[in-house]
Design a protein around this motif. Sequence first.
Motif, short mmCIF file in Angstrom:
data_model
loop_
_atom_site.label_atom_id
_atom_site.label_comp_id
_atom_site.label_asym_id
_atom_site.label_seq_id
_atom_site.Cartn_x
_atom_site.Cartn_y
_atom_site.Cartn_z
N UNK A 90 -3.17 -8.44 -13.04
CA UNK A 90 -4.28 -8.77 -12.13
C UNK A 90 -5.56 -8.08 -12.58
N UNK A 94 -8.59 -8.12 -8.11
CA UNK A 94 -7.35 -8.48 -7.41
C UNK A 94 -6.45 -7.28 -7.17
N UNK A 98 -5.42 -6.43 -3.48
CA UNK A 98 -4.02 -6.87 -3.35
C UNK A 98 -3.49 -6.74 -1.92
N UNK A 99 -3.66 -5.56 -1.35
CA UNK A 99 -3.14 -5.32 -0.01
C UNK A 99 -3.79 -6.22 1.03
N UNK A 101 -5.20 -9.12 0.54
CA UNK A 101 -4.75 -10.50 0.33
C UNK A 101 -3.37 -10.70 0.92
N UNK A 102 -2.50 -9.74 0.68
CA UNK A 102 -1.13 -9.84 1.19
C UNK A 102 -1.14 -9.86 2.72
N UNK A 103 -2.04 -9.07 3.29
CA UNK A 103 -2.09 -9.00 4.76
C UNK A 103 -2.97 -10.09 5.36
N UNK A 146 -8.10 0.80 -4.49
CA UNK A 146 -7.06 0.08 -3.76
C UNK A 146 -6.65 0.85 -2.51
#
Lengths: 365, 290
Positions: A90, A94, A98-99, A101-103, A146
């Motif tokens: 990534x 990204x 990441x977190x 987007x996941x959430x 992040x």
Amino acid sequence: MVKIDNVCKHWPRSTTAAVNGLSLTVEKGTLVTLLGPSGCGKSTTLRLIAGLDLPTSGRIEIDGRDVTSVAPEARGVSMVFQNYALFPHLSVRDNILFGLQVRRTPKAEQALRLAEAADLLGLADLLDRRPAALSGGQQQRVALGRAVVARKPILLMDEPLSNLDALLRQEMRHELRALQRKLGLTVLFVTHDQAEAMSMADRIVLMKDGRIVQEDAPADLYARPRHAFAARFIGAPAMNLMPLEPGPDGPVVAGTDFAPGAPDGATQFGVRPEALRPAAQGLPVIVESQDYLGAETLALCRAGTTRIALRLPSASAPLPGTRLALGWAPEDAHFFRADDRRIEPAGATSMARAAPRTLIPNMEH
Amino acid sequence: MRRIPLIPYLLILPGLVFLAAFTHFPALLAFWQSLHSTPRGRRPATWTGADNYAAMLADPVLMKVLWNSAIYAAATIPASIVLAFVMALWVNGRMPGRAFVRLAYFTPTILPMVAAANIWLFFYTPGFGLLDQVLSGLFGLPSTNWLGSDRSALWAVIVVAVWKEAGFFMIFYLAGFQAVPPALAEAARIEGCGRWTYVRRVLIPLVAPTTLFIAVNALINAFRVVDHIFIMTLGGPNNATNLLLFHIWETGFKYWDTAQASTLTILLLVILAAVAAVQFRLLERRTYYR
């Protein structure tokens, strides 16, 4: 606030506990380091707080809520790993998002937080790169990014600076500290480097064999180690520790007839290399060799049966073979029992008082 | 004058000799023979130009064979890859008897294809084979001739191939998973990433090189391994399970039409070369992360 109460962790097929009855409170908005040699349980403690491992017994609270068996993502913590754990496939963007987007955080909110984090950490020009195209320091910042965009109140860091070169490490210490203050984060920081712990932490938790040896502010840990292990671990070079043996007028430094004025029950006498000064009379030593450090020189001396170090300005360093008498200020003498615990000096002692700190300027001429 | 270094050429010489003798020379020979008629006892081979190729393209059996091969490849490759991935995912986790399950999955790989085909021949036997026993015993379904029916024979053969290959590919995926640092999974967990999301967003992209490697192998095997056809169907019924390589063997050694078999071999080489070219293009474009 993180509160750990009597936490133990036993690994299967291991006879000793990785963490053994640990209790600790980390106040909100402070930076606390877990310090100790490898295998002391500091990383395990961090992983227990993160929820990556579950304690065998005991209780963990975060902001007053019992999270002992709560899943990691529901604990309100973010974590920076030793090797940063960036996703290699990534981009920086990204990785940071990441977190979120996941959430399924709304896109607009994501963009806002990304811009903020990129600005804070100086990553704005690197957002489209892959981690492999970044330097160690930049990767470190992405990992921090992040953690920061998650806006979790507690940040856990597992030896985050150990993969950086010395110069960068120095710089990142300051950056991390500034970031922690700016965002008001509660940071738990694992390290085996005492200098790192001393320079960054509000409080240091010194660990050994799964237990806390001493928990204190850096200056107190340095000035009043409550355990011989703390005395040896803090400070570079370590505190000189000399065994004591019975003498005619109380305990003497082993192999000499010098009595440092040890209180009853003391079996070890400690004094830091930087507290020792040549004096008119005091602990007799022979200089054996020198370690030139630039402005200062370490003189390695034999004191009875022990080798000790003496730290002096290079200009006044004694040559090997020189016989010296060493003195120190009374508050610089530390005594420890046979079980390594500290004992306060019984009272004023002859030699220590005879060598006040004012000796230092005299010696430099 | 520059001297040509001798040692490197000497070092690759043994490999080169074998490659030339058993790969390059036969391929060229096949091409040469494909341009001639099949030699018979009293009639040596004569130059026929593209006649063999014209005959090949006009052959309705070949169309059937190519279609079979396409279905066979299109079914076995993705099925064995997906199955291998899922099995590897399962036996990669912590669970009791992990070593035993891994071994069980790997067993089909150790078996020779001929042995595996014989086992499946029993499974498929109409009436008293395992499959029919279960289906008619438990569900009361009528007996089916799995390998004897036009409609099911090719799929029955495909199942055997998938069963045989998946365990082997699983080993590659297991190795691929080992190379993914555990901290990535932990970082994802702390970010609130569920197991499926982790597999989709992190694991699958990270083992993409493994997947590509497996896909290449699966594709080669789809054209190369026809042992089970010999045991189970001999290409039948009515060419329903006739695959390209089996067809070449049949043409060459059953009908003894070596010129036509050479022509078919060239067709196989062209197909494989085209596929290899596409794969190398993909490989080159693939990003290397470290």
